[in-house]
Motif scaffolding. Sequence first.
Motif, mmCIF file in Angstrom:
data_model
loop_
_atom_site.group_PDB
_atom_site.id
_atom_site.type_symbol
_atom_site.label_atom_id
_atom_site.label_comp_id
_atom_site.label_asym_id
_atom_site.label_seq_id
_atom_site.Cartn_x
_atom_site.Cartn_y
_atom_site.Cartn_z
ATOM 1 N N SER B 184 40.879 -25.025 -16.419
ATOM 2 C CA SER B 184 40.269 -26.259 -16.923
ATOM 3 C C SER B 184 41.091 -27.486 -16.559
ATOM 4 N N ILE B 185 42.366 -27.245 -16.290
ATOM 5 C CA ILE B 185 43.260 -28.382 -16.089
ATOM 6 C C ILE B 185 42.861 -29.259 -14.891
ATOM 7 N N PRO B 186 42.511 -28.652 -13.736
ATOM 8 C CA PRO B 186 42.083 -29.535 -12.640
ATOM 9 C C PRO B 186 40.902 -30.414 -13.047
ATOM 10 N N GLY B 187 39.966 -29.841 -13.785
ATOM 11 C CA GLY B 187 38.809 -30.616 -14.211
ATOM 12 C C GLY B 187 39.204 -31.757 -15.142
ATOM 13 N N TYR B 251 28.113 -32.150 -15.017
ATOM 14 C CA TYR B 251 29.196 -31.664 -14.160
ATOM 15 C C TYR B 251 30.561 -32.010 -14.744
ATOM 16 N N PHE B 252 30.633 -33.169 -15.382
ATOM 17 C CA PHE B 252 31.893 -33.537 -16.035
ATOM 18 C C PHE B 252 32.211 -32.560 -17.170
ATOM 19 N N LEU B 253 31.167 -32.111 -17.851
ATOM 20 C CA LEU B 253 31.394 -31.164 -18.941
ATOM 21 C C LEU B 253 31.754 -29.793 -18.390
ATOM 22 N N GLU B 254 31.023 -29.400 -17.349
ATOM 23 C CA GLU B 254 31.214 -28.042 -16.838
ATOM 24 C C GLU B 254 32.603 -27.810 -16.239
ATOM 25 N N VAL B 255 33.162 -28.838 -15.574
ATOM 26 C CA VAL B 255 34.474 -28.599 -14.941
ATOM 27 C C VAL B 255 35.531 -28.206 -15.969
ATOM 28 N N VAL B 256 35.363 -28.689 -17.184
ATOM 29 C CA VAL B 256 36.354 -28.346 -18.199
ATOM 30 C C VAL B 256 35.915 -27.100 -18.967
ATOM 31 N N GLY B 263 34.974 -18.148 -18.035
ATOM 32 C CA GLY B 263 36.096 -17.519 -17.330
ATOM 33 C C GLY B 263 36.118 -17.688 -15.821
ATOM 34 N N GLU B 264 35.334 -18.636 -15.307
ATOM 35 C CA GLU B 264 35.411 -18.804 -13.855
ATOM 36 C C GLU B 264 35.516 -20.277 -13.486
ATOM 37 N N HIS B 268 31.159 -25.655 -7.757
ATOM 38 C CA HIS B 268 30.113 -26.634 -7.482
ATOM 39 C C HIS B 268 30.256 -27.862 -8.391
ATOM 40 N N ALA B 269 30.447 -27.599 -9.677
ATOM 41 C CA ALA B 269 30.579 -28.715 -10.614
ATOM 42 C C ALA B 269 31.801 -29.559 -10.268
ATOM 43 N N PHE B 270 32.860 -28.893 -9.835
ATOM 44 C CA PHE B 270 34.078 -29.629 -9.484
ATOM 45 C C PHE B 270 33.806 -30.546 -8.297
#
Lengths: 246, 299
Positions: B184-187, B251-256, B263-264, B268-270
Amino acid sequence: MISIKLDNVSLAYRLYEKLTLTAPDRRLGGLGGKIGRSGGKQVVQALEDVSFELKAGDRLGLIGPNGAGKTTLLKVLYGIYQPSAGTVAIDGKVDALFNINIGFRPEATGRRNIVLRGLISGWTEAEIQEKMPEIIAFSELGDFIDVPFKTYSQGMAARLAFSAATALDPEILLMDEWIGAGDAAFQEKAKRRMDELAEKAGIIVLATHNESLLESVCTKRMTLKNGRVEAFTTKPAKRAGTRAKS
Amino acid sequence: MRCHMPIEMAIRDGLGGSLWPAKNNAPEQRIAILPAMIAALNGAFDDISKAMRLHRVWIALAHEDIGDQHRRTTLGPLWMLVNYLAFIGTFIFVFKTKDTDSAGYTAYASIGLVVWFYLMEMISLSVPLFSREASFIQGTRLPLFVYVMRLTVQCIIRASYSVAGCIVILLLSGLGVSAEWLLSIPGLLLIVLATPAIVTVFAFLGAFFPDAQFIVGNIMRVGTFLTPVFWAYHGQGGIQNYAYHWNPFTYFLEVVRAPIASGEFPMHAFAVTAYISLAFWAVALLLLGGYRKRVVFLI
Ligand SMILES: Nc1ncnc2c1ncn2[C@@H]1O[C@H](COP(=O)(O)OP(=O)(O)O)[C@@H](O)[C@H]1O
Ligand SMILES: [Mg+2]
């Protein structure tokens, strides 16, 4: 070398909101400012072809009716407003006092406000702490320094603003009409400090309606009217800096 | 400022070195767009680098802001945590149905809400940013980016309280801590890096179009329901399909959220979030470079 040089500076405010002025009957009598049109937009020509030059040690008094463009000119000198035409060349460390409350946080104490002001002027925390006692002493606020700024009277706020701004050792100090807010004793002190500053070869530009302040502080005077320079006079040298003791 | 700065401002009549669309522009004016853009970028970088040198100012002001909002309250900034917990508690309680009755949903909603609260607060505070700072903008020469960073820091400080609450909920939810959480950290970093750009764009929008404040306010309120904060998308059609795929907030929500909830790493969202962020930065730099000197006349 500390200097200010303006060449044909003009500044027009665009008016974005609808004005409720009826166009044909515009009286431009006592008040300054001119409402005109440019490309379908209403504009106020606040400064028009203003040119002058100041050198180290000059103390300029700006006079003129309300709306003549004094505040606008000070803000151009400070670099807040970019003129619409002309050039401004300023050499020196500038500080300005426009409105007593500008740049102060009402909720914070006087002391905290001094820190914030110092940081805004690019000081380090250590430099601020070093100047702090002097600023507090000059303001004569005493224990009020640790009370929220919003509880200060206008005069107290003026004392703090003036003390903080001048403690930063500006080379060029710009001041708008507010200086009258302090009481007589403080105005006297403020005058002395302005004298010191000018003697250190700084430049002061002061907008005021207060003739006696102008007389005692300034060596030059410029009259603005409708954004134009109407008169620029230099007082005979003997008066400059003759405020020896008081 | 402290240093001697000879300020030499040579301003061409009318154009003022900005991107302000000149009326009556002849064809040769259009060719000048590229130099104008380069000048704008230079101006933007100048503003940003000056603001970075004044980092003490915006950090101090951001702390003042947080302090002001909670002065004279007993819990102080902890109210932000309480607010978050109350919200998420209600939602988990209300929406706990057969398919949401799992640790997975708790994680899903609580992370979604942290990010959503952050985005919503950031955007709604950005729109009136310059008029709120009018006294400083009209009275000091601080670069505009100082105000942008001030709000950025303020939002991050506020979010850190709900993040703390979220972590506690995750630990209590029985989901089980796993190394995937680190994905989650990169997001998170991406969102933080995008923040100043998003703040800048919305702040300029608010300065030029005061109506934007109300439009954006409505969009954000509606967005709470149109964004998959509480509901999950499982290939439904209709409005949820659009609200999921065509909603940048998703997408902003999904990256985190995806790394913890499923667990993956959501590649795409990133990528989409990164593109959106870059686009915001591009617009933000042009606005800052081209229009920063005009803001003072507008507020
Ligand atoms: N922000 C502004 N927007 C539009 N017009 C302004 C603004 N500030 C000042 N003006 C106009 O510019 C003229 C000069 O104002 P100002 O410089 O404040 O005068 P002074 O300080 O001499 O009283 C006035 O006509 C005033 O109405
Ligand atoms: Mg004035």
